[in-house]
Design a protein around this motif. Sequence first.
Motif, short mmCIF file in Angstrom:
data_model
loop_
_atom_site.label_atom_id
_atom_site.label_comp_id
_atom_site.label_asym_id
_atom_site.label_seq_id
_atom_site.Cartn_x
_atom_site.Cartn_y
_atom_site.Cartn_z
N ARG A 188 10.30 26.69 -25.75
CA ARG A 188 11.39 25.89 -26.33
C ARG A 188 12.75 26.43 -25.91
O ARG A 188 13.66 25.67 -25.54
CB ARG A 188 11.27 25.87 -27.86
N ASP A 189 12.89 27.76 -25.95
CA ASP A 189 14.16 28.39 -25.54
C ASP A 189 14.46 28.11 -24.07
O ASP A 189 15.62 27.89 -23.69
CB ASP A 189 14.10 29.90 -25.79
N TYR A 190 13.41 28.12 -23.24
CA TYR A 190 13.62 27.84 -21.82
C TYR A 190 14.10 26.40 -21.63
O TYR A 190 15.05 26.13 -20.90
CB TYR A 190 12.32 28.08 -21.05
N ARG A 191 13.43 25.46 -22.30
CA ARG A 191 13.78 24.05 -22.14
C ARG A 191 15.20 23.77 -22.61
O ARG A 191 15.92 22.96 -22.02
CB ARG A 191 12.79 23.18 -22.92
N GLU A 192 15.62 24.45 -23.68
CA GLU A 192 16.95 24.21 -24.23
C GLU A 192 18.04 25.05 -23.58
O GLU A 192 19.20 24.99 -23.98
CB GLU A 192 16.92 24.46 -25.75
N GLY A 193 17.65 25.85 -22.56
CA GLY A 193 18.63 26.63 -21.82
C GLY A 193 19.09 27.88 -22.54
O GLY A 193 20.07 28.52 -22.13
N ILE A 194 18.38 28.27 -23.60
CA ILE A 194 18.76 29.48 -24.34
C ILE A 194 18.35 30.73 -23.57
O ILE A 194 19.05 31.74 -23.56
CB ILE A 194 18.10 29.47 -25.75
N ASN A 195 17.19 30.67 -22.90
CA ASN A 195 16.71 31.81 -22.12
C ASN A 195 15.96 31.29 -20.89
O ASN A 195 14.82 30.83 -21.00
CB ASN A 195 15.79 32.69 -22.98
N LYS A 196 16.61 31.34 -19.73
CA LYS A 196 16.01 30.83 -18.49
C LYS A 196 15.25 31.91 -17.71
O LYS A 196 14.77 31.67 -16.60
CB LYS A 196 17.11 30.24 -17.60
N THR A 197 15.14 33.12 -18.30
CA THR A 197 14.47 34.22 -17.58
C THR A 197 12.97 34.27 -17.88
O THR A 197 12.25 35.09 -17.31
CB THR A 197 15.11 35.58 -17.95
N ILE A 198 12.51 33.44 -18.77
CA ILE A 198 11.11 33.46 -19.19
C ILE A 198 10.21 33.01 -18.03
O ILE A 198 10.49 32.01 -17.36
CB ILE A 198 10.90 32.54 -20.41
N SER A 199 9.13 33.75 -17.81
CA SER A 199 8.15 33.36 -16.78
C SER A 199 7.14 32.41 -17.41
O SER A 199 6.31 32.81 -18.22
CB SER A 199 7.43 34.60 -16.24
N ARG A 200 7.20 31.14 -17.02
CA ARG A 200 6.27 30.16 -17.57
C ARG A 200 4.85 30.38 -17.05
O ARG A 200 3.87 30.08 -17.72
CB ARG A 200 6.75 28.74 -17.24
N THR A 201 4.74 30.98 -15.87
CA THR A 201 3.41 31.32 -15.33
C THR A 201 2.74 32.35 -16.21
O THR A 201 1.54 32.24 -16.52
CB THR A 201 3.53 31.84 -13.89
N LYS A 202 3.51 33.36 -16.65
CA LYS A 202 2.94 34.39 -17.53
C LYS A 202 2.55 33.80 -18.89
O LYS A 202 1.54 34.18 -19.48
CB LYS A 202 3.93 35.54 -17.72
N VAL A 203 3.38 32.89 -19.39
CA VAL A 203 3.05 32.23 -20.66
C VAL A 203 1.73 31.48 -20.51
O VAL A 203 0.85 31.56 -21.38
CB VAL A 203 4.19 31.26 -21.09
N LEU A 204 1.55 30.76 -19.39
CA LEU A 204 0.32 30.01 -19.16
C LEU A 204 -0.88 30.96 -19.08
O LEU A 204 -1.93 30.69 -19.67
CB LEU A 204 0.44 29.20 -17.87
N GLU A 205 -0.71 32.05 -18.36
CA GLU A 205 -1.82 33.01 -18.20
C GLU A 205 -2.23 33.59 -19.55
O GLU A 205 -3.42 33.75 -19.84
CB GLU A 205 -1.40 34.13 -17.24
N GLN A 206 -1.23 33.90 -20.39
CA GLN A 206 -1.54 34.44 -21.72
C GLN A 206 -2.24 33.40 -22.59
O GLN A 206 -3.16 33.71 -23.34
CB GLN A 206 -0.25 34.93 -22.41
N LEU A 207 -1.80 32.16 -22.46
CA LEU A 207 -2.44 31.07 -23.19
C LEU A 207 -3.90 30.93 -22.80
O LEU A 207 -4.79 30.83 -23.66
CB LEU A 207 -1.72 29.75 -22.90
N ILE A 208 -4.17 30.89 -21.50
CA ILE A 208 -5.54 30.73 -21.00
C ILE A 208 -6.41 31.88 -21.46
O ILE A 208 -7.57 31.69 -21.84
CB ILE A 208 -5.54 30.62 -19.46
N ASP A 209 -5.83 33.07 -21.48
CA ASP A 209 -6.59 34.28 -21.84
C ASP A 209 -6.84 34.38 -23.34
O ASP A 209 -7.95 34.66 -23.79
CB ASP A 209 -5.82 35.51 -21.34
N GLU A 210 -5.78 34.12 -24.15
CA GLU A 210 -5.87 34.39 -25.59
C GLU A 210 -6.02 33.14 -26.45
O GLU A 210 -6.55 33.21 -27.57
CB GLU A 210 -4.64 35.18 -26.03
N TYR A 211 -5.52 32.00 -25.97
CA TYR A 211 -5.55 30.76 -26.77
C TYR A 211 -6.07 29.61 -25.91
O TYR A 211 -5.36 28.62 -25.66
CB TYR A 211 -4.16 30.44 -27.31
#
Length: 587
Positions: A505-528
């Motif tokens: 949400r922060d990335y989409r709204e421009g609050i934090n553009k440094t977030i790695s969406r690839t890492k978020v996806l990998e964590q999702l696949i692994d844990e959720y």
Amino acid sequence: MSKLFESNEILQKLPKHLKQFIKPQNYEDYSAIDQAVWRYVMRKNVDFLSTVAHHSYSEGLKQTGISIDSIPNMYGMNRILKDIGWAAVAVDGFIPPNAFMEFQAYNVLVIASDIRQLEHIEYTPAPDIIHEGAGHAPIIANPEYAEYLRRFGEIGCKAISSAKDYELYEAVRHLSIIKEAPNSTDSEITSAEAKVEALQKNMGKPSEMALIRNLHWWTVEYGLIGTLDKPKIYGAGLLSSIGESAWCMTDEVEKLPYNINATYKDFDITKPQPQLYVTPDFAHLSLILEEYANTMALRKGGLSGVNKLIASKALGSIELSTGLQISGIFDSVIEYEGKAIYIQTKSKTALAYREKELVGHGTNTHADGFGSPVGKLKGINLAIEDMSPRDLAAYNIYEERVVNLEFEGGIKVSGEIITGKRNLQGKIILISFRNCTVTHNNTILFEPEWGIYDMVVGKEVVSAFSGPADLNSFDLITHKTSSNTIHVKKSKERLILENLYQQVRDYREGINKTISRTKVLEQLIDEYPNDWLLPVELYELAYIGNETVLRGKILNHLEAIKQINPKLGHLIDDGLRILKNNKINNH
């Protein structure tokens, strides 16, 4: 109460007893998952409803300031709603039907501030902010409909309930809470459903409140408008249910012309509706409402109205032909030739005239109940209320005289008249006696030792309705629910998932553009691996950014989720379709 809500000129007019239901919205309690649920439902709704909802819906979304991307803040909503003469307050789930209706009568939308779980994204039996904020609020921007809603509340809050109605209300409230609670067991839900079903089957003759709630359900909640072959949606339950709004447009749901017969069609809050009613226009809704109101004790009064109040075992009022009103819990009635000739309340009672308590006739004076004859004197065509001062003197109805009054039906009042009260038109509305005896045949109804006897004047009961005539006569700050919305302590795993949603949400709204969406996806696949909504949001960002590799990874993961849980397939496909059709309509 000021800590619970930011008041405005509309909310300031609310009586105290309604304010007891208001709770803080606590906007900071909404998680990023909650926000994603709101955003998904609203995007899908606006995409689909643009073709099937009444035009007032899309116009009202803009007018009421409801955002597609964020759960509405009640304070912000109120600043915009006041321009169309309305306001909104937050409550905890279902509130008693009379209170819900009364809020509407004051042009106040009641909004259950909780939001459905992701697992119930298509439909929840519990009222939530999607249902209330995205369903009810936009349509009230239509002036004709807004007046219908206000008028419905005004009439509906006077509807008399039965003793079983409140029991059913509590059972439905409990069921809606545990169905939405994340830790409820199947056996708990089954047990609660069985209780609601058993109560629904044993309600007896439906009360006025049960009947008017049917009208509310088939219009305000699940109404269609237009023609039978091409109806549009305006009911909030349909506007807020992404599953049912599509299903109701199919031939599987029977479409019936909306008329007074809908009053007698019951509904099951836990299931999709097998039939819906279509009104040709909003004005027709008001016609049917008035048609039903003409059948209510509010307008018919009489013996049947008094009996409805007795059966309700709840605080109610009757109004006599003189305008005098008696408020209390009605206990018994003596009848004669189909008319009420003596009414009796138990416990605290108040007398009023035109909704204002008569001085000296509040609940302290009539703490143990109140009884009085109603009707005409035997053998005299002229009713007491129609007698001139000269007529009253001729019949010995005069201060400091001992009088024996016999009413039609055998009620006798014997005592010394102390004084009387008149209304502004000069008609006598109440007579007080000392040393008074009241009898019906051989039954003593009042004895001299009991003190002063106050006899109301009126030839008939013209109205009977729920609640007190004067809201200030009784302490109405007494509401206690048997169950409250369940908020469980979040697990560590849940908090981590919420944080992932927040990062996106922060990335989409421009609050934090440094977030790695690839890492978020990998964590999702692994844990959720079963979470589907955040991958859809990630795909949106990759789609907008034209990131082909990331899009491929996300699509592969979403396909895997669909294989494991086919029931999620249409939710995932719809989320992707809206994006690809480029129908995202941000406000």
